[in-house]
Design an enzyme around this catalytic site. Structure first.
Site, mmCIF file in Angstrom:
data_model
loop_
_atom_site.group_PDB
_atom_site.id
_atom_site.type_symbol
_atom_site.label_atom_id
_atom_site.label_comp_id
_atom_site.label_asym_id
_atom_site.label_seq_id
_atom_site.Cartn_x
_atom_site.Cartn_y
_atom_site.Cartn_z
ATOM 1 N N GLY A 133 0.823 -1.199 0.000
ATOM 2 C CA GLY A 133 0.000 0.000 0.000
ATOM 3 C C GLY A 133 0.859 1.250 0.000
ATOM 4 O O GLY A 133 0.541 2.242 0.660
ATOM 5 N N ASN B 53 1.717 -2.222 5.379
ATOM 6 C CA ASN B 53 0.932 -1.012 5.568
ATOM 7 C C ASN B 53 -0.448 -1.079 4.919
ATOM 8 O O ASN B 53 -1.372 -0.397 5.351
ATOM 9 C CB ASN B 53 1.709 0.184 4.984
ATOM 10 C CG ASN B 53 0.845 1.412 4.800
ATOM 11 O OD1 ASN B 53 0.532 2.120 5.745
ATOM 12 N ND2 ASN B 53 0.457 1.671 3.554
ATOM 13 N N ILE C 225 -4.194 11.033 11.542
ATOM 14 C CA ILE C 225 -3.115 11.474 10.664
ATOM 15 C C ILE C 225 -3.681 12.161 9.423
ATOM 16 O O ILE C 225 -4.678 11.719 8.859
ATOM 17 C CB ILE C 225 -2.228 10.279 10.243
ATOM 18 C CG1 ILE C 225 -1.682 9.560 11.483
ATOM 19 C CG2 ILE C 225 -1.095 10.745 9.344
ATOM 20 C CD1 ILE C 225 -0.791 10.388 12.372
ATOM 21 N N TYR D 2 -13.265 -2.777 12.056
ATOM 22 C CA TYR D 2 -11.941 -2.218 11.776
ATOM 23 C C TYR D 2 -11.028 -2.359 12.997
ATOM 24 O O TYR D 2 -9.876 -2.775 12.878
ATOM 25 C CB TYR D 2 -12.085 -0.750 11.388
ATOM 26 C CG TYR D 2 -10.784 -0.032 11.138
ATOM 27 C CD1 TYR D 2 -10.025 -0.287 10.002
ATOM 28 C CD2 TYR D 2 -10.314 0.925 12.037
ATOM 29 C CE1 TYR D 2 -8.830 0.378 9.765
ATOM 30 C CE2 TYR D 2 -9.125 1.598 11.821
ATOM 31 C CZ TYR D 2 -8.391 1.328 10.677
ATOM 32 O OH TYR D 2 -7.201 1.984 10.458
ATOM 33 N N ARG E 267 0.310 5.730 -1.704
ATOM 34 C CA ARG E 267 -0.403 6.912 -1.221
ATOM 35 C C ARG E 267 -0.337 7.004 0.295
ATOM 36 O O ARG E 267 -0.011 6.037 0.979
ATOM 37 C CB ARG E 267 -1.862 6.868 -1.674
ATOM 38 C CG ARG E 267 -2.595 5.653 -1.167
ATOM 39 C CD ARG E 267 -3.927 5.455 -1.861
ATOM 40 N NE ARG E 267 -4.827 6.590 -1.620
ATOM 41 C CZ ARG E 267 -6.038 6.703 -2.159
ATOM 42 N NH1 ARG E 267 -6.463 5.768 -2.998
ATOM 43 N NH2 ARG E 267 -6.804 7.726 -1.886
ATOM 44 N N SER F 24 -3.377 0.596 14.277
ATOM 45 C CA SER F 24 -4.095 1.860 14.445
ATOM 46 C C SER F 24 -4.385 2.094 15.918
ATOM 47 O O SER F 24 -4.552 1.136 16.693
ATOM 48 C CB SER F 24 -5.419 1.835 13.673
ATOM 49 O OG SER F 24 -6.232 2.937 14.024
ATOM 50 N N ALA G 132 -11.216 -4.513 15.371
ATOM 51 C CA ALA G 132 -10.868 -5.930 15.571
ATOM 52 C C ALA G 132 -9.725 -6.338 14.660
ATOM 53 O O ALA G 132 -8.791 -7.047 15.082
ATOM 54 C CB ALA G 132 -12.095 -6.799 15.303
#
Length: 248
Positions: free
Chosen positions: A13, A91, A189, A156, A16, A143, A158
């Site tokens: 990833g 990532n 971020i 998300y 970007r 995260s 989890a």
């Protein structure tokens, strides 16, 4: 410090956002960086061009981490072609938000396919190459939500929390092979996704952060550069929080 000359790195990833910042940061320290993407080849090529413009070395590699077997095959082939793979930054990730009662099973499947199984497939192949080289660095991007939870992000959270357990387990499994495994948990971020949030909501979010501001992708990249370096050779199984004090 943080000299990565002669190292090879894969950033999934990496075309970007945080992934791009990490790819450019690793390259600036001398690593040859492979920029993975699943869509948007043009953007991945832009990252390579930016790296080459500062005298760095990079290439692109398109594959979808959501298919675990494909991810493993692609990383295995990459390590064989390059002769080694010193650094993996897992990532690539997606977010599908929604309250649990509205969350569909296919949403959960997609979250775990990309965020968890994809990261595991890449790590499995990378670690095999690192074992042959008697050392390496694996870095997972989790995260802050995986640590503190958040309304409307149960699925998300989890998937990102799973990466923390994976980090600690793999760190124990491969420490004897001089392979370190760590995670970074970014907070709020500044990325393309967060730019879509209305100004009023962004202001309220910033108020919840002790440092009083939104973080930058470059600040997350700095953490990844440290963990990828020789200076972090005695750091493994750790979760490095880059969140401005949002979660302590």
């Amino acid at each position: 410090m943080f000299d990565l000359k002669g190292k090879t790195a894969l950033v999934t990833g990496g075309s970007r956002g945080i992934g791009r910042a990490i790819a450019e940061g690793l390259a600036a320290q001398g690593a040859h960086v492979v920029v993975n993407y699943v869509r948007g080849e043009d953007r991945a090529r832009e990252v390579v061009a930016a790296i080459e413009a500062i005298g760095g070395s990079a290439e692109i590699l398109g594959f979808d981490v959501a298919d675990m077997s494909v991810a493993e095959e692609q990383v295995t082939a990459l390590a064989k072609r390059l002769g080694k793979l010193d650094i993996l930054v897992a990532n690539a990730g997606i977010a599908i938000d929604g309250l649990l009662l509205r969350l569909k099973e296919e949403d959960l499947d997609r979250l775990f396919d990309v965020n968890v199984k994809g990261a595991l497939g890449c790590a499995k192949a990378a670690i095999k190459a690192m074992m042959r080289a008697k050392g390496g660095r694996v870095i997972f991007l989790s995260s802050v939500v995986g640590e503190m939870g958040n309304v409307g992000q149960t699925g998300y959270a989890a998937s990102k929390a799973a990466l923390l357990g994976i980090t600690k387990s793999l760190a124990r499994e491969y420490a004897s092979r001089a392979i370190t495994v760590n995670a970074i948990t970014p907070g709020f971020i500044e990325t393309e996704m967060t730019q879509a949030i209305p100004d009023a909501a962004r202001t309220e979010l910033a108020k919840a952060i002790p440092l009083g501001r939104i973080g930058t992708s470059a600040e997350v990249a700095s953490a990844a550069i440290f963990l990828a370096s020789d200076e972090a050779s005695y750091v493994t199984g750790q979760v490095l929080r880059v969140n401005g004090g949002m979660y302590l």
